[in-house]
Design an enzyme around this catalytic site. Structure first.
Site, PDB file in Angstrom:
ATOM      1  CB  SER A 267      43.412  43.202  46.798  1.00  0.00           C
ATOM      2  OG  SER A 267      42.748  44.286  46.311  1.00  0.00           O
TER       3      SER A 267
ATOM      4  CE1 TYR B 109      33.513  43.038  46.218  1.00  0.00           C
ATOM      5  CE2 TYR B 109      34.815  41.687  47.647  1.00  0.00           C
ATOM      6  CZ  TYR B 109      34.792  42.700  46.607  1.00  0.00           C
ATOM      7  OH  TYR B 109      35.708  43.228  46.141  1.00  0.00           O
TER       8      TYR B 109
ATOM      9  CB  THR C  92      40.036  38.362  46.803  1.00  0.00           C
ATOM     10  OG1 THR C  92      41.152  38.208  48.158  1.00  0.00           O
ATOM     11  CG2 THR C  92      40.505  37.355  45.738  1.00  0.00           C
TER      12      THR C  92
ATOM     13  CE1 TYR D 236      41.580  46.863  40.243  1.00  0.00           C
ATOM     14  CE2 TYR D 236      41.352  46.794  43.076  1.00  0.00           C
ATOM     15  CZ  TYR D 236      41.391  46.417  41.437  1.00  0.00           C
ATOM     16  OH  TYR D 236      40.206  45.022  41.251  1.00  0.00           O
TER      17      TYR D 236
ATOM     18  CE  LYS E 155      43.696  39.275  39.035  1.00  0.00           C
ATOM     19  NZ  LYS E 155      42.536  40.285  38.998  1.00  0.00           N
TER      20      LYS E 155
ATOM     21  N   GLY F 286      41.212  32.448  43.622  1.00  0.00           N
ATOM     22  CA  GLY F 286      40.571  33.585  44.531  1.00  0.00           C
ATOM     23  C   GLY F 286      39.550  32.977  45.363  1.00  0.00           C
TER      24      GLY F 286
ATOM     25  CB  THR G 137      44.218  45.136  38.201  1.00  0.00           C
ATOM     26  OG1 THR G 137      44.585  44.003  39.217  1.00  0.00           O
ATOM     27  CG2 THR G 137      42.870  44.591  37.824  1.00  0.00           C
TER      28      THR G 137
ATOM     29  NE  ARG H 123      31.792  43.371  40.510  1.00  0.00           N
ATOM     30  CZ  ARG H 123      33.054  43.478  41.091  1.00  0.00           C
ATOM     31  NH1 ARG H 123      33.248  43.777  42.098  1.00  0.00           N
ATOM     32  NH2 ARG H 123      34.087  43.504  40.136  1.00  0.00           N
TER      33      ARG H 123
ATOM     34  CB  SER I 248      42.322  37.473  34.724  1.00  0.00           C
ATOM     35  OG  SER I 248      41.515  37.918  35.514  1.00  0.00           O
TER      36      SER I 248
ATOM     37  CG  HIS J 150      38.333  41.595  38.042  1.00  0.00           C
ATOM     38  ND1 HIS J 150      39.190  42.424  37.849  1.00  0.00           N
ATOM     39  CD2 HIS J 150      37.828  41.888  39.313  1.00  0.00           C
ATOM     40  CE1 HIS J 150      39.467  42.994  38.908  1.00  0.00           C
ATOM     41  NE2 HIS J 150      38.562  42.587  39.938  1.00  0.00           N
TER      42      HIS J 150
HETATM   43  C1  GLV Z   1      37.639  44.144  43.139  1.00  0.00           C
HETATM   44  O1  GLV Z   1      38.668  43.538  42.838  1.00  0.00           O
HETATM   45  C2  GLV Z   1      36.381  43.271  42.928  1.00  0.00           C
HETATM   46  O2  GLV Z   1      36.376  42.474  41.966  1.00  0.00           O
HETATM   47  O3  GLV Z   1      35.479  43.608  43.741  1.00  0.00           O
END
Ligand code: GLV
Length: 378
Positions: free
Chosen positions: A107, A25, A79, A130, A252, A330, A156, A165, A274, A276
């Site tokens: 976070s 992750y 994070t 968020y 951000k 991070g 963010t 992902r 950024s 992310h």
């Molecule tokens: C959350 O911020 C992520 O990138 O998983």
């Protein structure tokens, strides 16, 4: 510990100590991971000017970020699921940052809650927000961060929907983890992690579960964000969030000069250049590649910070030379945390500090705040 010399050493150790789904992750980017890789690779293309016979005594890495004194301009980035890299991860990382003298950013998607972190720290930390569809919950989060005396809100802007992902889907990522044979195997092969996790009650998203209405199960992070994150978020929302918060605000996720110009008009205190960590728009530029253009455009009106791809103190200095007043790490601190808990976070910070100090000296500078474009070979 004495043979841990680089962030890569911490990463190797974390891989051996953290169950695969959580290590992956942290170590993942969107789709092909090209932006994740570019974040690191583009730093390598930047070269310093070596200078000699300059007085190197009394060097200092001290600086400020949004007016707060920092031992070095390197904050811990917000994070997600940090408490799954190591039991009570956010609390330990916050303590390590506090002792070192750098900001810690919690976070929204953390395992330990705002209140958990506040209970083990003495100095104010920063809170990342968020914006969810449930506005009452968002207002409550802002108020909870205020009550915990957080000294900055990091809003963010680049995750209203979650980038894909592949590793997380293949691994069946969830917090708490599911008990399928695959997941049991991943955990059973990391006994130290299992013992630690058995000893803590913090195993789910404690900022959210029990606070947001109707949310008990976040096992599928991607479907949860699809349902709950507000896709309508716009520049107008920055105004009410800023007003409700009433303190220092950092925006951000800026990667484009036009957006940076818009951000500067909001009256926020800083932006973070950024992408992310390469986890959202795969195929976007690396952060370091766009930093200079953005800093040149807005650096006079708003403080510019950056994150993405920093794996050494040299990378921090390169970002400072190109116009960042502060940086964030991070993955480097997550690898430290996964490898060795709180001591590993301290180790990651020490590695970066030493690399910064030696590089500063060999570039012929004594003060980190003096690093600028002149120190780069171009
Ligand atoms: C959350 O911020 C992520 O990138 O998983």
């Amino acid at each position: 510990m004495s043979m841990i010399l680089t962030i890569a050493d911490l990463k190797d150790l974390a891989r051996r100590r953290v169950p695969k789904m959580f290590f992956d992750y942290a170590d993942s980017g969107g789709w092909t991971e090209s932006t994740y890789r570019a974040n690191e690779e583009d730093f390598q293309k930047i070269k310093f000017r070596q200078r000699v016979l300059v007085d190197m005594s009394n060097r200092s890495l001290e600086s400020t970020m949004i007016g707060e004194k920092v031992a070095m301009p390197v904050a811990l980035a917000p994070t997600g699921m940090t408490g799954m890299q190591h039991p009570d991860g956010e609390m330990l990382a916050a303590q390590a940052a506090e002792e070192f003298g750098v900001p810690f950013t919690l976070s929204t998607m953390s395992i330990c809650s705002i209140e958990d972190v506040a209970s083990v720290t003495k100095k104010p930390f920063w809170f990342q927000l968020y914006v969810l569809r449930d506005k009452d919950f968002v207002l409550d989060l802002i108020d909870r961060a205020k009550a915990a005396k957080c000294s900055a809100l990091v809003l963010t802007l680049d995750l209203q929907i979650l980038g894909q992902r592949h590793k997380d889907i293949r691994n069946g990522l969830s917090a708490p983890p599911r008990f399928t044979p695959k997941h049991i195997w991943q955990m059973a092969t990391r006994p130290g992690w299992c013992i630690g996790m058995a000893g803590t009650k913090r195993r789910t998203f404690r900022n959210i579960v029990g606070h947001a209405k109707g949310v008990g199960d976040l096992t599928s992070l991607s479907s949860w964000t699809t349902e709950q994150f507000d896709p309508h978020l716009s520049w107008k929302d920055v105004a009410w969030i800023k007003e409700r918060w009433g303190g220092k605000l950092i925006l951000k996720g800026i990667l484009d000069k036009e957006d940076a110009l818009m951000a500067a008009k909001t009256g926020a205190d800083a932006i973070i250049v950024s992408n992310h960590g390469g986890r959202q728009l795969d195929g976007a530029s690396s952060s370091i590649a766009v930093l200079e253009e953005i800093a040149d455009a807005v650096g006079d009106t708003i403080e510019v910070h950056m994150d993405g791809g920093i794996r050494s103190g040299q990378d921090v200095l390169k970002a400072l030379c190109l116009g960042a007043k502060g940086t964030y790490i991070g993955r480097p601190f997550l690898y430290g945390l996964g490898a060795l808990g709180k001591d590993g976070v301290t180790k990651a910070l020490e590695i970066i500090r030493k690399e910064m100090d030696i590089t500063l000296a060999l570039c012929g500078k004594r003060l980190v705040t003096d690093m600028g474009k002149d120190q780069l070979r171009r």
